[in-house]
Design a protein around this motif. Structure first.
Motif, PDB file in Angstrom:
ATOM      1  N   ARG A 169      -7.665  -2.154   9.782  1.00 20.50           N
ATOM      2  CA  ARG A 169      -6.349  -1.573  10.092  1.00 20.50           C
ATOM      3  C   ARG A 169      -5.927  -0.519   9.073  1.00 20.50           C
ATOM      4  NH1 ARG A 169      -3.590  -6.309  12.089  1.00 20.50           N
ATOM      5  NH2 ARG A 169      -4.482  -6.680  14.155  1.00 20.50           N
TER       6      ARG A 169
ATOM      7  N   PRO B 225      -6.921   5.587   0.043  1.00 19.63           N
ATOM      8  CA  PRO B 225      -6.831   5.697  -1.424  1.00 19.63           C
ATOM      9  C   PRO B 225      -5.973   4.610  -2.045  1.00 19.63           C
ATOM     10  CG  PRO B 225      -6.528   7.846  -0.404  1.00 19.63           C
ATOM     11  CD  PRO B 225      -6.548   6.840   0.709  1.00 19.63           C
ATOM     12  N   LEU B 226      -4.864   4.291  -1.369  1.00 20.58           N
ATOM     13  CA  LEU B 226      -3.984   3.261  -1.931  1.00 20.58           C
ATOM     14  C   LEU B 226      -4.688   1.907  -1.954  1.00 20.58           C
ATOM     15  CD1 LEU B 226      -0.723   4.382  -0.154  1.00 20.58           C
ATOM     16  CD2 LEU B 226      -1.271   4.598  -2.573  1.00 20.58           C
ATOM     17  N   PHE B 227      -5.502   1.655  -0.936  1.00 20.74           N
ATOM     18  CA  PHE B 227      -6.257   0.402  -0.938  1.00 20.74           C
ATOM     19  C   PHE B 227      -7.277   0.386  -2.075  1.00 20.74           C
ATOM     20  CE2 PHE B 227     -10.248  -1.678   0.204  1.00 20.74           C
ATOM     21  CZ  PHE B 227      -9.806  -3.002   0.208  1.00 20.74           C
ATOM     22  N   ARG B 228      -7.963   1.522  -2.254  1.00 22.35           N
ATOM     23  CA  ARG B 228      -9.013   1.563  -3.282  1.00 22.35           C
ATOM     24  C   ARG B 228      -8.451   1.287  -4.673  1.00 22.35           C
ATOM     25  NH1 ARG B 228     -12.534   5.937  -1.179  1.00 22.35           N
ATOM     26  NH2 ARG B 228     -13.761   4.941   0.454  1.00 22.35           N
ATOM     27  N   ARG B 229      -7.163   1.595  -4.871  1.00 20.32           N
ATOM     28  CA  ARG B 229      -6.576   1.342  -6.187  1.00 20.32           C
ATOM     29  C   ARG B 229      -6.444  -0.150  -6.459  1.00 20.32           C
ATOM     30  NH1 ARG B 229      -1.829   5.923  -5.754  1.00 20.32           N
ATOM     31  NH2 ARG B 229      -3.260   7.595  -5.172  1.00 20.32           N
ATOM     32  N   GLN B 230      -6.587  -0.972  -5.414  1.00 22.66           N
ATOM     33  CA  GLN B 230      -6.484  -2.420  -5.619  1.00 22.66           C
ATOM     34  C   GLN B 230      -7.842  -3.050  -5.869  1.00 22.66           C
ATOM     35  OE1 GLN B 230      -4.407  -4.094  -2.314  1.00 22.66           O
ATOM     36  NE2 GLN B 230      -2.493  -3.077  -2.873  1.00 22.66           N
TER      37      GLN B 230
ATOM     38  N   ARG C 204      -4.306   5.873   4.166  1.00 21.09           N
ATOM     39  CA  ARG C 204      -3.905   4.872   3.173  1.00 21.09           C
ATOM     40  C   ARG C 204      -5.088   4.283   2.418  1.00 21.09           C
ATOM     41  NH1 ARG C 204       0.910   1.159   5.045  1.00 21.09           N
ATOM     42  NH2 ARG C 204      -0.565   0.370   6.557  1.00 21.09           N
TER      43      ARG C 204
ATOM     44  N   ASN D  97      -7.472  -8.977  -0.204  1.00 18.18           N
ATOM     45  CA  ASN D  97      -6.134  -8.994  -0.785  1.00 18.18           C
ATOM     46  C   ASN D  97      -5.050  -8.907   0.299  1.00 18.18           C
ATOM     47  OD1 ASN D  97      -4.331  -9.127  -2.892  1.00 18.18           O
ATOM     48  ND2 ASN D  97      -4.272  -6.912  -3.213  1.00 18.18           N
TER      49      ASN D  97
ATOM     50  N   PHE E 228      -4.065  14.714  -4.085  1.00 16.88           N
ATOM     51  CA  PHE E 228      -4.517  14.798  -5.481  1.00 16.88           C
ATOM     52  C   PHE E 228      -5.787  15.621  -5.592  1.00 16.88           C
ATOM     53  CE2 PHE E 228      -6.964  13.382  -9.097  1.00 16.88           C
ATOM     54  CZ  PHE E 228      -6.022  13.288 -10.097  1.00 16.88           C
TER      55      PHE E 228
ATOM     56  N   LEU F  10     -16.038   1.551   1.326  1.00 18.46           N
ATOM     57  CA  LEU F  10     -16.858   2.751   1.294  1.00 18.46           C
ATOM     58  C   LEU F  10     -17.512   2.926   2.661  1.00 18.46           C
ATOM     59  CD1 LEU F  10     -18.558   2.390  -2.197  1.00 18.46           C
ATOM     60  CD2 LEU F  10     -16.425   3.494  -1.565  1.00 18.46           C
TER      61      LEU F  10
ATOM     62  N   GLY G 159      -9.503   5.920  -5.949  1.00 18.64           N
ATOM     63  CA  GLY G 159      -8.249   5.924  -5.193  1.00 18.64           C
ATOM     64  C   GLY G 159      -7.453   7.204  -5.279  1.00 18.64           C
TER      65      GLY G 159
ATOM     66  N   HIS H 278      -5.226  -7.522   3.242  1.00 15.43           N
ATOM     67  CA  HIS H 278      -5.319  -6.395   4.162  1.00 15.43           C
ATOM     68  C   HIS H 278      -6.491  -6.574   5.106  1.00 15.43           C
ATOM     69  CE1 HIS H 278      -2.460  -4.358   1.619  1.00 15.43           C
ATOM     70  NE2 HIS H 278      -3.257  -4.524   0.576  1.00 15.43           N
TER      71      HIS H 278
ATOM     72  N   VAL I 129      -4.779   9.255 -11.096  1.00 18.19           N
ATOM     73  CA  VAL I 129      -4.610   9.430  -9.648  1.00 18.19           C
ATOM     74  C   VAL I 129      -3.437   8.596  -9.125  1.00 18.19           C
ATOM     75  CG1 VAL I 129      -7.071   9.900  -9.309  1.00 18.19           C
ATOM     76  CG2 VAL I 129      -6.188   7.605  -8.873  1.00 18.19           C
ATOM     77  N   ALA I 130      -3.106   7.517  -9.837  1.00 16.61           N
ATOM     78  CA  ALA I 130      -1.984   6.691  -9.398  1.00 16.61           C
ATOM     79  C   ALA I 130      -0.654   7.282  -9.860  1.00 16.61           C
ATOM     80  CB  ALA I 130      -2.139   5.270  -9.926  1.00 16.61           C
TER      81      ALA I 130
ATOM     82  N   LEU J  90       0.844  -1.208   0.000  1.00 13.70           N
ATOM     83  CA  LEU J  90       0.000   0.000   0.000  1.00 13.70           C
ATOM     84  C   LEU J  90       0.871   1.246   0.000  1.00 13.70           C
ATOM     85  CD1 LEU J  90      -3.098  -0.565   2.274  1.00 13.70           C
ATOM     86  CD2 LEU J  90      -2.860  -0.693  -0.174  1.00 13.70           C
TER      87      LEU J  90
END
Ligand SMILES: Nc1ncnc2c1ncn2[C@@H]1O[C@H](COP(=O)(O)OP(=O)(O)OP(=O)(O)O)[C@@H](O)[C@H]1O
Ligand SMILES: [Mg+2]
Lengths: 319, 219
Positions: B68, B75-80, B73, B62, A234, B51, A229, B64, B106-107, A10
């Motif tokens: 926790r 946003p980083l999770f949502r990218r997965q 973090r 995945n 951003f 959400l 994300g 996670h 966004v990434a 992450l």
């Protein structure tokens, strides 16, 4: 172990070139966004400009007055009226003594004839004066301190010392108004600082409110960006840049307003200055003040946008 | 890949939600989620996509533990996790291309990479020719396919779909499901909420059934 490795995934990958390009793109497009509503946003910019121009204008007024005070302080002077019975020789001796005094600068001597002539010219009573059988005026000595910045107290002390000279009848110091004028300029300066603080707050609020409305108008877009994300940074970025642009455009417009006002005032001020002996010119904002205005405006814009973003962004979550 | 461990979710002042739901979806599975209206399908998907957060129990996605993951973090999770909605959720003022590119933008990917991947995704859903169009000029099925392209363009390991065929005629629905199956074949884990039982029958995939917030079927 396995869990730790996965959690470490992450992390955002950083690609400096793409990041920079993205910044540039948002930088430009946020300006375009302001341009999309020229009327409404133009009004905001004008309000910001006025709020910045007012204290800056007052500051300008203060520095012009201070310059004026400088002019007149150079002219802070004393007039010595000599006793009627002193002889020409005594007058000459006195002038020599005064001339040797290090503390005294310009020195001017008017004989009773010259004094009368001057009086005749300036009083408009030439008819009446020509009726006088003898000249009632004494010798007059005008003097200025050698040091133009001499404090009023020191100058007064000097003049008191001169008054005790045997040839001197009376002495008049012309500086009470100089200190009053100085005090007034001080007051104005302080006032412009108070105004600057209050109006800075107003600028922050105006920009904050504009950005807040903008955020609300783009609520759906923010939700979707969060959904795929988009990080806080951003989402925040275009709004901060927008605050930057509001500040910059407001600052530039404020400079324009100041220049226009000066243009409007220049004629009358110069006529007035001529009446007071000339030598005074209305000063526009110098590069330092202009730069300070722009910097402060930009800073206020970003602060306003930041506050709006902090308050609003967390409230918008996709459902 | 997705694990629920006695997960409960309730809303203040509402009977709905989830009660003690447990299941495990392996990587590479394609699973349907069915149940009557109000059974809790959307709620379950919202918990997987973070959400919303569960009141009780643990959700793992995945690797996670979602309880926790801090909001920083998130946003980083949502990218997965790719998400597809019945109402598409496209940006009306951006082109199809820009909509699909959003997850990559966004990434922080580079322009060339973005163009390459968006074109591949649009090609996959058969909309390469409409890249410059605005979403409103597209049909419902086409808009849904744009939403799907956006969900898979960043190649997330997990894709969630909430009633992806809700408004579509049977033929289009089948087409879209066929797309999902192709993604599944390259290893994507899919969880699809639908009440279209005919469609579920047709694909003979594992199906989780909810009733009043409880898991009542898993086959
Ligand atoms: N934000 C919310 N606040 C209060 N109650 C909610 C909320 N979201 C869902 N619910 C309740 O939870 C229950 C399940 O809702 P959910 O949307 O998950 O159902 P669903 O299975 O997706 O139904 P549908 O097939 O109609 O989409 C409903 O009874 C609903 O009233
Ligand atoms: Mg639903």
């Amino acid at each position: 172990m396995a869990r730790r490795r996965r959690t470490n995934r992450l992390r955002a990958s950083l690609q400096p070139r793409a990041w920079l390009l993205r910044h540039l793109q948002v930088f430009v497009s946020s300006l375009g966004r302001i341009w999309q509503r020229p009327f409404g946003n133009g009004m905001s910019i004008l309000v910001i400009a006025i709020a910045i121009a007012l204290p800056a204008g007052l500051q300008l007024l203060v520095s012009n007055l201070a310059q004026l005070a400088g002019h007149w302080e150079g002219g802070a002077s004393a007039t010595l009226f000599l006793k009627p019975e002193v002889s020409d020789r005594q007058v000459k001796a006195l002038l020599q003594r005064l001339g040797n005094d290090q503390r005294i600068g310009a020195l001017e001597h008017l004989t009773p004839q010259q004094a009368l002539e001057e009086f005749r010219q300036h009083s408009g009573l030439s008819e009446a004066i020509s009726l006088l059988e003898e000249n009632p005026l004494p010798h007059v000595v005008l003097l200025k301190p050698a040091d133009a910045g001499l404090s009023p107290e020191r100058f007064q002390a000097l003049v008191r010392e001169l008054r005790s000279q045997p040839e001197v009848d009376r002495a008049m110091v012309d500086l009470q108004w100089v200190s009053r004028f100085r005090a007034m300029v001080q007051l104005l300066r302080r006032g412009s600082q108070v105004l600057a603080v209050l109006l800075s707050l107003a600028v922050v609020l105006v920009i904050g409110n504009t950005i807040r409305l903008e955020i609300q108008g783009r609520r759906e877009e923010i939700e979707i960006v969060k959904l795929v994300g988009g990080s806080r940074a951003f989402i925040r970025r275009p709004f901060l840049y927008e605050g930057f642009w509001y500040g910059l455009l407001g600052g530039l417009t404020a400079l324009l307003l100041l220049e226009l006002s000066l243009l409007f005032l220049r004629g009358p001020v110069e006529r007035l200055a001529q009446l007071y002996g000339g030598g005074f010119r209305l000063q526009g904002p110098d590069p330092a003040l202009a730069l300070a205005m722009l910097l402060v405006a930009v800073l206020l814009g970003v602060i306003g946008a930041w506050l709006a973003v902090q308050q609003q962004l967390d409230r918008i979550e996709p459902a | 890949m997705i694990r629920f461990d006695r997960v409960s979710k309730s809303y203040p002042g509402s009977q709905g939600g989830l009660h003690e739901v447990s299941f495990h979806i392996e990587p590479g599975e394609m699973v349907f989620l069915t149940g009557h209206s109000g059974a809790g399908k959307s709620t379950l998907l919202r918990l997987v996509g973070l959400l919303e957060r569960a009141n009780r129990g643990q959700v793992w996605v995945n690797g996670h533990n979602l309880s926790r993951i801090s909001s920083r973090r998130l946003p980083l999770f949502r990218r997965q996790v790719g998400m597809i909605f019945q109402d598409h959720r496209l940006l009306a003022d951006r082109t199809v291309f820009d909509n699909v590119a959003l997850p990559l933008v966004v990434a922080g990917l580079g322009q060339a990479e973005i163009r390459r991947r968006v074109q591949a995704a649009l090609d996959k859903v058969g909309l390469l020719k409409k890249a410059r169009a605005l979403p409103v000029t597209l049909s419902g099925g086409e808009q849904q396919r744009v939403g799907i392209a956006r969900a898979v363009v960043s190649r997330p390991p997990v894709v969630l779909a909430d009633e992806p065929t809700g408004n579509l005629d049977p033929e289009l629905s089948l087409e879209i499901m066929e797309l999902f199956r192709q993604f599944n074949q390259v290893g994507v884990t899919l969880l699809i909420a639908t009440h279209d039982l005919a469609l579920v029958e047709h694909f003979s995939c594992r199906t989780l059934t909810l009733r009043d917030g409880r898991l009542v079927g898993d086959r």
